[in-house]
Design a protein around this motif. Structure first.
Motif, PDB file in Angstrom:
ATOM      1  N   THR A   1      -1.704  -6.456   4.798  1.00  0.00           N
ATOM      2  CA  THR A   1      -0.796  -5.572   4.056  1.00  0.00           C
ATOM      3  C   THR A   1       0.574  -5.651   4.699  1.00  0.00           C
ATOM      4  OG1 THR A   1      -2.562  -4.077   3.375  1.00  0.00           O
ATOM      5  CG2 THR A   1      -0.333  -3.195   3.354  1.00  0.00           C
TER       6      THR A   1
ATOM      7  N   ASP B   1      -9.034  -1.145   4.439  1.00  0.00           N
ATOM      8  CA  ASP B   1      -7.718  -1.758   4.266  1.00  0.00           C
ATOM      9  C   ASP B   1      -7.615  -2.306   2.845  1.00  0.00           C
ATOM     10  OD1 ASP B   1      -8.403  -4.807   4.304  1.00  0.00           O
ATOM     11  OD2 ASP B   1      -9.458  -4.000   6.036  1.00  0.00           O
ATOM     12  N   MET B   2      -6.460  -2.829   2.504  1.00  0.00           N
ATOM     13  CA  MET B   2      -6.214  -3.239   1.122  1.00  0.00           C
ATOM     14  C   MET B   2      -7.030  -4.465   0.717  1.00  0.00           C
ATOM     15  SD  MET B   2      -4.177  -1.246  -0.635  1.00  0.00           S
ATOM     16  CE  MET B   2      -3.191  -2.170  -1.824  1.00  0.00           C
TER      17      MET B   2
ATOM     18  N   ASP C   1     -12.958   2.114  -2.359  1.00  0.00           N
ATOM     19  CA  ASP C   1     -13.898   1.872  -1.270  1.00  0.00           C
ATOM     20  C   ASP C   1     -15.351   2.043  -1.689  1.00  0.00           C
ATOM     21  OD1 ASP C   1     -13.885   4.619  -1.545  1.00  0.00           O
ATOM     22  OD2 ASP C   1     -13.434   5.073   0.552  1.00  0.00           O
TER      23      ASP C   1
ATOM     24  N   ILE D   1      -8.580   4.734  -5.081  1.00  0.00           N
ATOM     25  CA  ILE D   1      -9.223   4.297  -3.847  1.00  0.00           C
ATOM     26  C   ILE D   1     -10.504   3.571  -4.237  1.00  0.00           C
ATOM     27  CG2 ILE D   1     -10.171   5.009  -1.625  1.00  0.00           C
ATOM     28  CD1 ILE D   1      -8.529   7.619  -1.944  1.00  0.00           C
TER      29      ILE D   1
ATOM     30  N   HIS E   1      -1.564  -2.638   9.881  1.00  0.00           N
ATOM     31  CA  HIS E   1      -1.914  -3.047   8.520  1.00  0.00           C
ATOM     32  C   HIS E   1      -1.451  -4.472   8.225  1.00  0.00           C
ATOM     33  CE1 HIS E   1      -3.773   0.586   6.890  1.00  0.00           C
ATOM     34  NE2 HIS E   1      -3.054   1.201   7.818  1.00  0.00           N
TER      35      HIS E   1
ATOM     36  N   ALA F   1      -5.603   4.924   3.990  1.00  0.00           N
ATOM     37  CA  ALA F   1      -6.093   4.568   5.317  1.00  0.00           C
ATOM     38  C   ALA F   1      -5.719   5.602   6.364  1.00  0.00           C
ATOM     39  CB  ALA F   1      -5.538   3.205   5.729  1.00  0.00           C
TER      40      ALA F   1
ATOM     41  N   ASP G   1       0.849  -1.192   0.000  1.00  0.00           N
ATOM     42  CA  ASP G   1       0.000   0.000   0.000  1.00  0.00           C
ATOM     43  C   ASP G   1       0.884   1.240   0.000  1.00  0.00           C
ATOM     44  OD1 ASP G   1      -1.986   1.897   0.328  1.00  0.00           O
ATOM     45  OD2 ASP G   1      -2.922   0.919   2.052  1.00  0.00           O
TER      46      ASP G   1
ATOM     47  N   SER H   1      -5.146   2.386  -0.208  1.00  0.00           N
ATOM     48  CA  SER H   1      -6.209   2.463   0.797  1.00  0.00           C
ATOM     49  C   SER H   1      -6.508   3.900   1.206  1.00  0.00           C
ATOM     50  CB  SER H   1      -5.842   1.637   2.029  1.00  0.00           C
ATOM     51  OG  SER H   1      -4.803   2.276   2.769  1.00  0.00           O
TER      52      SER H   1
ATOM     53  N   SER I   1     -10.430  -3.422   0.031  1.00  0.00           N
ATOM     54  CA  SER I   1     -10.401  -2.688  -1.239  1.00  0.00           C
ATOM     55  C   SER I   1     -10.401  -3.653  -2.424  1.00  0.00           C
ATOM     56  CB  SER I   1      -9.159  -1.800  -1.300  1.00  0.00           C
ATOM     57  OG  SER I   1      -9.152  -0.847  -0.266  1.00  0.00           O
TER      58      SER I   1
END
Length: 363
Positions: free
Chosen positions: A83, A303-304, A238, A236, A78, A266, A51, A264, A307
């Motif tokens: 991640t 988080d990845m 999301d 992103i 993470h 994040a 990430d 992310s 995602s």
């Protein structure tokens, strides 16, 4: 210990009929499954995610804790979510905060999960600052160039997000010669300015669509220039920052399919409490989004792996495409060595997923 997987991510593709042996620390062998009874069977084995845009995690924000301990806490949060490699990301702040973050990352390099640093700002277009603090926005200057040189002298991979139309071209070219990866973002650049920025060393676009002018029929803007280029584009996924249709359009339209990747963006709420302080304001999760008092998105609460799952659910992206966008492509974009499943690979750099693409224990 023998771990058998229905599918394993090897050299950019999903392969079947393979198993790994491990001593609990590294991969000691990669071989066909054969008839040996496996100690563990998993649906999917892959390198952990990388990430390039991680503002925080586990209740820690890099801007408020620009220390080795803060960076390690973010990386650990993470890692628990799949991640294994991050660029701790400092958003716009005072010059001394940037300098402290640079010192901390230099000291933290070589520790688990720390792949470099992402400086997102402060050299942004005020009109597209989003949640970034206007008090600290300034043109690219000698003080930042000194920080960049110090990081590169320490062999730290550096990603710098800036509004290229507001930066002196000679400074862009100088930073690119240092080996800094330049990314256009939080920018008012039109298409021509974006193309000129790429000629001056920009090779990436930060969270495509967000904090930049949008396309229209007679003013394609930076978004269209990015999509039609061979530059890398972070996105992103999301479902809040960019709609499913726009994500699908981007993936379909790009001339090179290996130039989009997931970030992310994040914040500390990922793997942490549901609120945090940013520039003296309390930001909290509301309906899955993080929004500041001005109504701007303040990073992301994702988080990845989530995602990755949402990308597959929202778009025609295949599992193979999504895995590449969360693993190999961001590393290519930064010039990082790929994380491969091979003899000698640390087991801690691998993750196992169940059939619903959620983490499952490896040992």
């Amino acid at each position: 210990m023998l771990i058998s997987a229905d599918r394993i991510w090897i050299d950019g593709q999903l392969q079947t009929g393979l198993a790994i042996e491990t001593d609990g620390i590294t991969v000691t062998d990669l071989r066909p499954r054969g008839r040996d009874r496996a100690d563990l069977n998993v649906p999917l084995l892959m390198p952990g995610c990388t990430d390039l845009q991680v503002n925080g995690g586990g209740g820690v924000l890099l801007n408020t804790d620009p220390t080795v301990a803060g960076i390690e806490a973010i990386a650990a949060a993470h890692r628990r979510l799949g991640t294994v490699s991050i660029l701790p990301t400092l958003i716009t702040d005072a010059p001394e905060v940037m300098e402290a973050a640079a010192s901390a990352v230099i000291a933290a390099m070589g520790r688990p999960g720390i792949a470099g640093i992402h400086l997102e700002g402060p050299h942004l277009a005020p009109e597209k600052r989003g949640t970034h603090d206007a008090r600290h926005i300034r043109p690219l200057d000698g003080r930042t160039m000194t920080v960049l040189q110090r990081l590169r002298d320490a062999d730290v991979p550096v990603l710098l997000t800036l509004a290229p139309e507001l930066a002196a071209p000679d400074l862009l070219r100088r930073a690119a010669r240092m080996g800094v990866v330049l990314s256009a973002g939080h920018s008012m650049a039109n298409a021509d300015q974006a193309r000129q920025a790429m000629a001056d060393g920009v090779t990436m676009f930060t969270h495509l669509y967000n904090a930049m002018p949008q396309m229209n029929s007679r003013d394609p803007g930076m978004v269209a220039a990015a999509i039609l280029s061979d530059a890398y584009c972070g996105m992103i996924t999301d479902g809040i920052h960019v709609s499913a249709d726009m994500l699908a359009l981007t993936l379909a339209a790009r001339p090179r399919k290996d130039r989009c990747f997931i970030v992310s963006d994040a914040m500390p709420t990922v793997g942490g409490p549901d609120r945090f302080q940013l520039y003296g304001q309390q930001i909290r999760v509301r309906d899955g989004a993080l929004i500041n008092a001005e109504g701007s998105l303040a990073g992301a609460h994702i988080d990845m792996l989530e995602s990755l799952r949402r990308l597959i659910a929202m778009t025609p992206a295949t599992l193979e495409q999504a895995i590449a966008m969360a693993t190999d492509i961001p590393r290519q974009a930064m010039g990082l060595h790929p994380l491969r499943i091979a003899i000698g690979t640390p087991l801690a750099d691998l993750i196992a997923l169940d059939r619903d693409l959620h983490l499952t224990p490896l040992i």
